[in-house]
Each structure stands twice: as C-alpha cells, then as structure tokens.
Design a protein around this motif. Sequence first.
Motif, PDB file in Angstrom:
ATOM      1  N   LEU A 127       0.844  -1.202   0.000  1.00 25.80           N
ATOM      2  CA  LEU A 127       0.000   0.000   0.000  1.00 25.80           C
ATOM      3  C   LEU A 127       0.871   1.240   0.000  1.00 25.80           C
ATOM      4  O   LEU A 127       1.941   1.270   0.612  1.00 25.80           O
ATOM      5  N   THR A 130      -2.654   5.801   1.386  1.00 24.49           N
ATOM      6  CA  THR A 130      -3.667   4.850   1.842  1.00 24.49           C
ATOM      7  C   THR A 130      -3.456   4.513   3.323  1.00 24.49           C
ATOM      8  O   THR A 130      -4.413   4.460   4.109  1.00 24.49           O
ATOM      9  N   GLN A 131      -2.207   4.297   3.703  1.00 20.28           N
ATOM     10  CA  GLN A 131      -1.925   4.013   5.122  1.00 20.28           C
ATOM     11  C   GLN A 131      -2.338   5.184   6.015  1.00 20.28           C
ATOM     12  O   GLN A 131      -2.856   4.996   7.106  1.00 20.28           O
ATOM     13  N   LEU A 154      -4.741   7.368   5.429  1.00 21.39           N
ATOM     14  CA  LEU A 154      -6.202   7.383   5.550  1.00 21.39           C
ATOM     15  C   LEU A 154      -6.670   6.350   6.578  1.00 21.39           C
ATOM     16  O   LEU A 154      -7.622   6.576   7.322  1.00 21.39           O
ATOM     17  N   ILE A 155      -5.982   5.213   6.606  1.00 18.38           N
ATOM     18  CA  ILE A 155      -6.299   4.187   7.608  1.00 18.38           C
ATOM     19  C   ILE A 155      -6.025   4.724   9.017  1.00 18.38           C
ATOM     20  O   ILE A 155      -6.815   4.503   9.934  1.00 18.38           O
ATOM     21  N   ALA A 156      -4.917   5.437   9.173  1.00 19.51           N
ATOM     22  CA  ALA A 156      -4.594   6.013  10.488  1.00 19.51           C
ATOM     23  C   ALA A 156      -5.651   7.028  10.925  1.00 19.51           C
ATOM     24  O   ALA A 156      -5.996   7.106  12.109  1.00 19.51           O
TER      25      ALA A 156
END
Lengths: 107, 107, 107, 107, 107, 107
Positions: free
Chosen positions: B38, B42-43, B45-47
């Motif tokens: 990823l 993207t990471q 947005l996950i955080a």
Amino acid sequence: MKKEVFYGKGMAKVKEDEPELYQAIVGLNDAVWNGKALDYKTQKLIAIGIAASNGDSRATEKQIKSAKKELDVSYDEVVDVLRVVLLTSGMQPFNKALQIANKVFEE
Amino acid sequence: MKKEVFYGKGMAKVKEDEPELYQAIVGLNDAVWNGKALDYKTQKLIAIGIAASNGDSRATEKQIKSAKKELDVSYDEVVDVLRVVLLTSGMQPFNKALQIANKVFEE
Amino acid sequence: MKKEVFYGKGMAKVKEDEPELYQAIVGLNDAVWNGKALDYKTQKLIAIGIAASNGDSRATEKQIKSAKKELDVSYDEVVDVLRVVLLTSGMQPFNKALQIANKVFEE
Amino acid sequence: MKKEVFYGKGMAKVKEDEPELYQAIVGLNDAVWNGKALDYKTQKLIAIGIAASNGDSRATEKQIKSAKKELDVSYDEVVDVLRVVLLTSGMQPFNKALQIANKVFEE
Amino acid sequence: MKKEVFYGKGMAKVKEDEPELYQAIVGLNDAVWNGKALDYKTQKLIAIGIAASNGDSRATEKQIKSAKKELDVSYDEVVDVLRVVLLTSGMQPFNKALQIANKVFEE
Amino acid sequence: MKKEVFYGKGMAKVKEDEPELYQAIVGLNDAVWNGKALDYKTQKLIAIGIAASNGDSRATEKQIKSAKKELDVSYDEVVDVLRVVLLTSGMQPFNKALQIANKVFEE
C-alpha cells in the motif's frame, strides 16, 4: 454486492421482524460505501484497520474474508493495514489481527 | 518526512532523555510506513479512520492536519474515511471527527 | 528472554516475510522492557492490568501465563492487579480477567 | 436476587480468598441497583447497552440472559436497546450483540 | 489518605445526596488499594498505565499528579509505565499521556 | 424532534455537501428511536449510559443536555444511569460523567 458485506447472520431475522430498521441499515450501507473520492477497496482497507484496532476478532475476520473474496485484497495489503494498527494501537490488537489474517490466507 | 508524522510534542524530551526509546520509535515508524503493497497515502487514511473510530480527538486532528499538509488529502477523502467510521463505529465518534475535519479544512 | 513475551504465533511468518518490520518490533520490545526506573516484573504487572482493562482475553491470558512462568508472579499478585482493574474499569473487564487468572493458576 | 447478577464464576474463589474485596463488591452492587429514580429493569437495559457497545460478548450474553430470566425482558426490548447501540456505536458491536440476542431467545 | 485518590470533584455532591452510594465507593476503594501482595505504589503505577492506555486524559493527569504528590513517583518511573503503554496500546495513547506527564513534572 | 438529537454541528455541512449520506443518517435515526417495545426516554437513558461508559465527554454532555431539555430527565435519573456505568465500567468513566451531569444540572 457491497450491501451484503456488513450484514451479519443476525440480520436475516431483522429483515423479517423489523423491516424499517433493515431498510435504514441498507440505506446507510449504500451511502457509506459509495463515497465521492475514495474507491471501495480503500474504504474496505480502512474498515479492516478499524476492526483490528478495536480488537474485534469477529469483525476483523469478516472484513478480511470479504476483502479477499470480493476485492482480491492480498495478504501483503492486509499486513500493510496491520502495520498502521501496530503503530497507532499497539501489539495487543496487532497480534490478534495478525493471527486472523494468517488464518484467512492459509485457507 | 514520514518519520515526523507521529512524533508528538512530548517526543523532544524523549529524544534527549531516553535516546534508545526514541531510536526504537523511529525504527518502528520507518517499518510501518514503508509497506510492501500500500502507498503512504492509503496508510495515512487508515490512520485517520483508526484515530476517529477510537474517539481520540487529539490524534484525529493531528492525522487529518498532516494528511492535508503532506499529502494534499482533500476534505471529500476525509469524509469518505469518516463514512466508514460511521458504519463501523457509530454516530458518537463520527460526529466528533466530522467537527474536527470541518475545522481543519476551514483553516 | 523478555523479547519473546509479546511475540504471538503470527510473528514467525512476519520474521520470514517482513524482516524489517520484525526487527523494528524487536527493537521496540527491547527499549520498552529495559526501563530506567522500574523493574521488569512491575512493567509486566502493568501489562496485565492494561490487557485486562481493555477486555482483551487473548492478551490477558498470554500476559498472566508468561508472568507466572518467567517471573513467578503469584495468584495474589495478579488479583491485586485486577483490584485496580475493578476500580478503574469496572466489573465487566474484572470478571473476564478473574476467570482467566483462575484458569491459569489452576493448571 | 439482584446481587447475584454481576457475579461471575470467578467470584466464588474471591468470596473465599478475599472476603473484604467480596464484601466491597456486594456493597457496590447493592448501591448501584437500588437507584432512587429508575427501576431495576431500566437499569438492566442500560447494562445490556453498555456491554453491547463495548463489544464484550461475555458480558452481553450474561446480561441478556439474566434480563430474560429474572425480569422477563422480551426479544423486542433487547432489540430496542441494540438500536441505540447501532446508532451510537456502529454496526460492528451491533452485529455481535444481535447474534447473541438471537441465540439467547432461541434457547 | 488512599481513599481520596479516586474521588473526583463530583463526589462531594454524591456524598451529600446519595450517602449509600458514597459509602459503597469508599468501601470499594479501601478494598482495592489494600491488596495482599502488591504495595500501594505498584498498584498506583498500574492505575496510571490503565488510564493512559484508555486515552483518558482526565484520569491520566489525576493519577500522575497524585502519584507524584503522595508517593514521590518520579518522571522516569512514569515514563517506564508509558513504555508499556506504547508497546501494548500504541503511539496514539502514548503520545497523549507523554504530554500530560511532561506537563505535570514541569510544574 | 427526535431526529435532531444526534445531529452534531458538523451535520449542516453534510446536509449540503453529501445529501445522500445525510438522508441515510436521517433514516437510521428514525428507525433507531422508533422502537417497538421501549419508549424514547428509556432509549435516551441507554444512550447516556453508552456515551458515559465510553468516556466520550462530548457525546455524554450532548445526550444529558437533550435528555434534560426534551424529556425532562431529572438529575436523579441521570445518576441512576451513572450507577450502572460505575458498576460495569469503573470509576474513571463514572467520575468524568458525574462532573458533566453536575455541570448540566447546575446551569
């Protein structure tokens, strides 16, 4: 298809007994997954991260399974989600989710 | 650059007083954000999704601010993250995070 | 020895597939357990309290088992940790952790 | 009768080994359930909502079972509690609790 | 003296309006802090770890302040508690608690 | 009227920018508060208990305020909700919510 993702087993009974609640959940689900800016896969990875961060084994397994099946999400992609879980939320939820991911991708 | 993201104000003191702990955090941070599959955005947005789901105002604001500044993440992208928070984690964390997002993007 | 404590079953695969992530976790683990002021046993009791407070059965069992095996932590010491869990976090996590403690010390 | 509700299986051992802790829990339990303004059933429904919102399967099952047995709480009443869980806390805890409720009322 | 630790500002009103609830809390508090095997200071450090892990700023500040004042707990001891929070629960609660600790010990 | 309860300040912007998401939230809200078996006031008290148990100051204050204003919920009724929070979820969320309740009813 997206609609089905979040519907647990208990939902069949809700559909029959509480149709207006069921319709509201369907409506919410549609509105949530049809974002303006992010694609479904990115939203799905976020859902995995949230389930894993909360230490919710049941939701984590369900999300990873449907991500793999519906969207061909790979093991490495799931691990990259779990990296963020490790940093933000620590080893306890990370370990739990890692075992679930390993199990789902061994099957 | 990624390294700096998670370092709160308290970290300056840790760097000076507990250098081995500081180095371990730097190492973890590097390993987390340099995923195999990823990209960083993207990471990130996950955080944001994880911080918002946990109802952590401080971390949510920090993540949204750095996402906007470093990665040009848009308001619509943040709202699409928060849609997932709404579905998985409910109105209470959604409302809290929505106000933070509105504030950050008004500035 | 301390290093092994937090490594769940899933970690073997991480060690092989994602060596840089594995090394970062080893580094973090070393930095965490080698505190300046508190001994390992006190830190371990804190880890039990946190796992129990979060209602994380898996982490609670793992922490209590390794505390008993590695550090000869007694049942009464674990119950004294759980007293704090009861006061701070209530009967729901206390009951769950108490049953786990009873099971580990019956074995 | 109310007293027994929150006492998990682990409590028998506490009663014997730590009588002063046991007495304190009995005292707390009495003070909690004997509210001034709300009846026991309303308080019980609140306890179900809290357990479900926290994603605590063990406590959710125990609370629903005792509500059904002691207070003749109906399936529809439990679902109305879970509606609030859905709105405040999202689909992940709602789904988990809904399955538990379905199971308890099928028995 | 231990009794006073957990009593927030709201408790004065409880003492007056709901004396039986107040007495139950006093009883619980006494039973919790007078463990069989661990001393008060160790239990206090566990309470700091739990408050910090839960991301509860209010409780974290209160626990660190009373630990410093009543028990001469040092900054390094608090940081060693927070190391465990970092490993188990991640950077988000660690950062929040670290800033609180820095503030309390600067005063 | 019930519809307005959960709508935070951020919602005005959602209504304008994301009308389909807004409609889904309105639909969910209607379905949730119009239960089959419990009245609105009981559901509202459950929402207070959940917000307080989660240590969410913002949601707790909002729920208590609207319960007082819309439904004439009394201070004693809120304290009876918080008794359940104390037993299930401990002193840390209880203290936080008690101060909020005291503040709302002093106004």
